[in-house]
Design a protein around this motif. Structure first.
Motif, PDB file in Angstrom:
ATOM      1  N   GLU A 234      46.886  29.447  -4.666  1.00  0.00           N
ATOM      2  CA  GLU A 234      45.958  28.320  -4.681  1.00  0.00           C
ATOM      3  C   GLU A 234      45.093  28.448  -6.040  1.00  0.00           C
ATOM      4  N   ASN A 235      44.895  29.471  -6.675  1.00  0.00           N
ATOM      5  CA  ASN A 235      44.061  29.721  -7.864  1.00  0.00           C
ATOM      6  C   ASN A 235      44.926  29.666  -8.961  1.00  0.00           C
ATOM      7  N   ARG A 237      47.479  27.001 -11.369  1.00  0.00           N
ATOM      8  CA  ARG A 237      48.275  25.731 -11.501  1.00  0.00           C
ATOM      9  C   ARG A 237      48.748  25.431 -12.773  1.00  0.00           C
TER      10      ARG A 237
END
Ligand code: GAP
Length: 440
Positions: A234-235, A237
């Motif tokens: 989630e950290n 992209r």
């Protein structure tokens, strides 16, 4: 352990404080007041950085057969930078505040007045980011050269050397890790944007027409590598550059972005540089850098896919991602949940009582037995609770404690950083027990 855990959000100042206090990163030439956006890596920082670079090298070079390594010099013939376009276009558009004299990048400010004092701004001017110096000792005959702003050009100008000496043919790549320098205007955010920094770059040469396929491959491969270091998904992209954002040499580019404390920002870029660089260097140097395929009798200028990552940003990302703060028995415990392979120190040997010579002797012996393949430290400079907290805060995966019972049963306590769970183990078995956990 049954303690309740609460995790807090990470602040860049907390990370910078920890880095200084524990010896990861120091302000460069601090005793003279420092120099803007230049940083030194301390005893723990140098280990963490080295581990990150070694993991990159292993994945890029040792685990494959289609990539060779290179270590080109920082100083190069200045024509390299004319050919690459850096002399002409490696610049930021800047404005100066007429009141407070501060300088800003046009793309980083909103509105037409100074963001700090609301003073009037000058017209935008182009400001080249390369540092200039001189080569030669004879007065009047010295030539202007540049500190390289990217490691990539050292690979392009050695393309033919590597091709011939290593008997490679496209698709193949050349990997390099090294220092780069940019006279950055927008600074701050700790080590995120430095004037002296390290890059890990791969130039992967392919047949034109195969470039899109390899581009997709490298975007995925590089994203997965950062995940493999334990950074939480989630950290991370992927963000594709819009057409008007692309560098002068790029057909496409994806950034791998990390959720730094100041928001999503670039960790690595993967670009399709087409045949821009090899063509330009062929034109300007007169050396033919095209490739002749003996099998098909075809001659072509290879296209280049370039994954280019920042070492300093990688170090900062793993520190931010790994930083954990939790309540344990109503006290704050800070620990760095670093992947074991990245941890600067793998094992700390701690005597429970430093005034018992037999315990100290056994602890020293244990430290000597297990060190060799990885970094092991001995510490007796505080009470055991404090020693554990210290090792937690620098991400040491295992602490091994020698106590009074160890003297009779020959066993020691092995404590895990993340779970705080403790296990009694024969002292003679500690090394073989830890080796697979530490991937040694
Ligand atoms: N050869 C391509 C190239 O240099 P870039 O996007 O300018 O592309 C690649 O740089 C990577 O180098 C970035 O993703 C970043 O991690 C790192 N980098 C660039 N400038 C930096 C700086 N001033 N400080 C720290 N890292 C930097």
């Amino acid at each position: 352990m049954s303690e309740e855990k609460k995790t807090s959000a990470v602040d860049l100042k907390e990370i910078a404080n920890l880095c200084k206090r524990r010896g990861f990163v120091f302000q460069d030439s601090e005793i003279y007041g420092g120099i803007g956006s230049v940083w030194d890596y301390g005893p723990l920082g140098v280990e963490l950085k080295k581990n990150l670079k070694e993991l990159w090298w292993k994945r890029m070079v040792y685990d494959r057969s289609d990539i060779e390594g290179l270590d080109a010099a920082i100083l190069m013939n200045p024509n390299v930078w004319k050919a690459s376009g850096h002399v002409g276009s490696f610049a930021d558009l800047m404005v100066d505040c007429k009141e407070c004299k501060k300088r800003f990048r046009v793309d980083k400010i909103e509105g037409k007045v100074c963001p700090e004092c609301k003073g009037a701004l000058t017209e935008p001017r182009s400001f080249n980011l390369m540092f200039k110096t001189q080569v030669g000792s004879v007065e009047g005959q010295a030539i202007d050269v540049y500190l390289r702003p990217e490691t990539a050009q050292g690979i392009f100008v050695n393309f033919a050397n590597v091709l011939v000496s290593s008997r490679k043919k496209p698709p193949f790549g050349v990997a390099q890790i090294g220092k780069s320098f940019r006279n950055e205007i927008t600074t701050g955010n700790f080590t995120f944007r430095c004037r002296e920094f390290e890059q890990m770059e791969l130039e992967f040469f392919v047949k034109p027409g195969d470039d899109e396929k390899w581009y997709e491959y490298w975007v995925n491969e590089r994203f997965n590598w950062w995940i493999s270091l334990g950074i939480r998904k989630e950290n991370l992209r992927l963000r594709e550059h819009a057409k008007d954002e692309l560098a002068h040499y790029a057909k496409r580019c994806h950034d791998i972005e990390f959720m730094f404390p100041m928001g999503w920002s670039e960790l690595e870029g993967i670009a399709n540089r087409t045949d821009y660089d090899l063509k330009k260097h062929s034109e300007i140097s007169g050396a033919d850098l095209s490739f002749f395929d003996e099998a098909t009798k075809e001659r072509y200028m290879p296209y280049v896919i370039e994954p280019s990552g920042g070492v300093d940003r990688g170090v900062l990302a793993v520190l931010v991602d790994g930083y954990r703060s939790e309540q344990v028995k109503d006290k704050e415990r800070v620990y760095l949940a670093l992947d074991y392979r990245l941890a600067p120190i793998k094992v700390a040997v701690l005597p429970l009582l430093k005034n018992r010579p037999e315990i100290v002797e056994m602890a020293h012996k244990l430290r000597d037995d297990i060190r060799g393949s990885y970094r092991v430290v001995y510490d007796d400079t505080a009470a055991i609770g404090r020693l554990y907290r210290r090792q937690d805060e620098i991400g040491t995966p295992f602490c091994v404690t020698v106590d009074v019972d160890s003297l009779t049963d020959g066993k020691v306590t092995v404590r895990n950083r993340d779970t705080m769970q403790q296990e009694r183990v024969e002292a003679s078995r500690v090394k073989e027990m830890l080796a697979p956990k530490l991937c040694m």
